[in-house]
Scaffold this active site. Structure first.
Site, PDB file in Angstrom:
ATOM      1  N   HIS A  76       0.846  -1.208   0.000  1.00  0.00           N
ATOM      2  CA  HIS A  76       0.000   0.000   0.000  1.00  0.00           C
ATOM      3  C   HIS A  76       0.877   1.253   0.000  1.00  0.00           C
ATOM      4  O   HIS A  76       0.622   2.202  -0.744  1.00  0.00           O
ATOM      5  CB  HIS A  76      -0.870   0.050   1.272  1.00  0.00           C
ATOM      6  N   LYS A 100     -17.028  -7.160   6.925  1.00  0.00           N
ATOM      7  CA  LYS A 100     -15.793  -7.868   7.273  1.00  0.00           C
ATOM      8  C   LYS A 100     -15.689  -8.078   8.775  1.00  0.00           C
ATOM      9  O   LYS A 100     -15.218  -7.205   9.502  1.00  0.00           O
ATOM     10  CB  LYS A 100     -14.588  -7.095   6.748  1.00  0.00           C
ATOM     11  N   ARG A 150      -1.733  -6.047  -8.586  1.00  0.00           N
ATOM     12  CA  ARG A 150      -0.516  -6.792  -8.288  1.00  0.00           C
ATOM     13  C   ARG A 150      -0.258  -7.878  -9.322  1.00  0.00           C
ATOM     14  O   ARG A 150       0.847  -8.062  -9.776  1.00  0.00           O
ATOM     15  CB  ARG A 150      -0.623  -7.444  -6.890  1.00  0.00           C
ATOM     16  N   SER A 188      -3.110  -7.529   2.889  1.00  0.00           N
ATOM     17  CA  SER A 188      -3.415  -7.386   4.320  1.00  0.00           C
ATOM     18  C   SER A 188      -3.881  -8.720   4.884  1.00  0.00           C
ATOM     19  O   SER A 188      -3.567  -9.081   6.019  1.00  0.00           O
ATOM     20  CB  SER A 188      -4.500  -6.340   4.529  1.00  0.00           C
TER      21      SER A 188
HETATM   22  O1  PNS Z   1      -8.855  -3.058   0.115  1.00  0.00           O
HETATM   23  P1  PNS Z   1     -10.071  -3.600  -0.542  1.00  0.00           P
HETATM   24  O2  PNS Z   1     -10.852  -4.446   0.453  1.00  0.00           O
HETATM   25  O3  PNS Z   1      -9.768  -4.334  -1.806  1.00  0.00           O
HETATM   26  O4  PNS Z   1     -11.016  -2.349  -0.942  1.00  0.00           O
HETATM   27  C1  PNS Z   1     -12.262  -2.517  -1.565  1.00  0.00           C
HETATM   28  C2  PNS Z   1     -13.024  -1.199  -1.586  1.00  0.00           C
HETATM   29  C3  PNS Z   1     -13.122  -0.636  -0.198  1.00  0.00           C
HETATM   30  C4  PNS Z   1     -12.270  -0.223  -2.455  1.00  0.00           C
HETATM   31  C5  PNS Z   1     -14.433  -1.445  -2.189  1.00  0.00           C
HETATM   32  O5  PNS Z   1     -15.058  -2.466  -1.489  1.00  0.00           O
HETATM   33  C6  PNS Z   1     -15.290  -0.184  -2.171  1.00  0.00           C
HETATM   34  O6  PNS Z   1     -15.127   0.676  -2.984  1.00  0.00           O
HETATM   35  N1  PNS Z   1     -16.224  -0.099  -1.197  1.00  0.00           N
HETATM   36  C7  PNS Z   1     -17.112   1.029  -1.059  1.00  0.00           C
HETATM   37  C8  PNS Z   1     -18.557   0.641  -1.456  1.00  0.00           C
HETATM   38  C9  PNS Z   1     -18.745   0.729  -2.955  1.00  0.00           C
HETATM   39  O7  PNS Z   1     -18.670   1.786  -3.553  1.00  0.00           O
HETATM   40  N2  PNS Z   1     -19.027  -0.432  -3.572  1.00  0.00           N
HETATM   41  C10 PNS Z   1     -19.274  -0.527  -4.990  1.00  0.00           C
HETATM   42  C11 PNS Z   1     -18.027  -0.870  -5.755  1.00  0.00           C
HETATM   43  S1  PNS Z   1     -18.400  -1.115  -7.449  1.00  0.00           S
END
Ligand code: PNS
Length: 230
Positions: A76, A100, A150, A188
């Site tokens: 990150h 989560k 990645r 993570s």
């Molecule tokens: O670190 P991560 O868990 O891969 O992050 C995922 C994250 C937080 C970026 C994604 O779940 C997100 O954008 N959540 C906010 C809710 C949202 O907008 N969901 C629709 C995505 S198309």
């Protein structure tokens, strides 16, 4: 015979100013700031405000780097450093994700660690958001979302998310960047798992984060033992 256009060159001064005089002769009407190699001129541009006037014509790119960051890893941080060089402002946004339940750190703890790790980057801030990412982007006047890719395995999910976000909010572009190769297997989730079984975290997370992870795992373990969950 084709007519040749020739520029009459002045008597060029000797030494380091020759090329500048040559540029002036070739582009007599160009304002001073067209010759950016001149330090004196650059200083004058800065103090006169022409610099910001010129930049004002360009768009300020504010990017959101969203994620769970539970905890922040070296991967990150690698991406945050890359993003801070590319964008005018970068907001690292921790998503409040109620689904989560295997979370190790709460939101404030994640924010605290991210802030400690990015304090030297002037254009980077850390925030917590709730709800749709695109709504948060609009609220923050952000025009881009930064995501790290990645390996090919990330691509499918990231593509789906980027396209869905674009469908909901076409004003926000998703920008993918790749962390350094050495972090391509890092996540993570893997950090949490290794920590749970007492494995080495060296090179995966910064030292401060490692200490916090170990402490948290120990706390959770003692809680589980006391409450007969283990
Ligand atoms: O670190 P991560 O868990 O891969 O992050 C995922 C994250 C937080 C970026 C994604 O779940 C997100 O954008 N959540 C906010 C809710 C949202 O907008 N969901 C629709 C995505 S198309």
């Amino acid at each position: 015979m084709q007519k040749q256009h020739r520029t009459r060159l002045p008597n060029l001064p000797p030494g380091g100013n020759r090329h500048r005089a040559l540029e002036r002769a070739l582009f007599p009407r160009a304002p001073a700031f067209y010759f950016p190699d001149c330090l004196q001129t650059q200083a004058r541009i800065k103090s006169s405000g022409i610099d910001s006037a010129l930049r004002g014509r360009l768009k300020d790119i504010v990017a959101i780097y969203p994620g769970s960051f539970d905890p922040v890893t070296n991967g990150h941080l690698d991406l945050i450093h890359r993003g801070s060089k590319l964008f005018d402002r970068l907001i690292v946004a921790i998503a409040r994700n109620l689904d989560k339940d295997e979370a190790l750190f709460n939101m404030e703890e994640r924010k605290e660690m991210l802030e400690a790790m990015t304090s030297e980057l002037d254009n980077v801030t850390v925030d917590i958001f709730e709800g749709l990412l695109v709504a948060y982007c609009i609220q923050k006047n952000a025009n881009a979302v930064l995501r790290g890719i990645r390996a090919v395995s990330d691509y499918e999910f990231e593509l789906q998310m980027a396209l869905m976000n674009r469908k909901m909010e076409p004003r926000v572009e998703t920008v993918f960047m790749m962390p350094a190769e050495k972090y391509s297997y890092l996540s993570s989730r893997i950090v949490r798992e290794i920590a749970k079984f007492g494995g080495p975290l060296i090179g995966l997370v910064p030292e401060l984060v490692e200490q916090r992870v170990r402490q948290k795992v120990a706390e959770k373990h003692s809680f589980a033992t006391k409450t007969h969950l283990l």
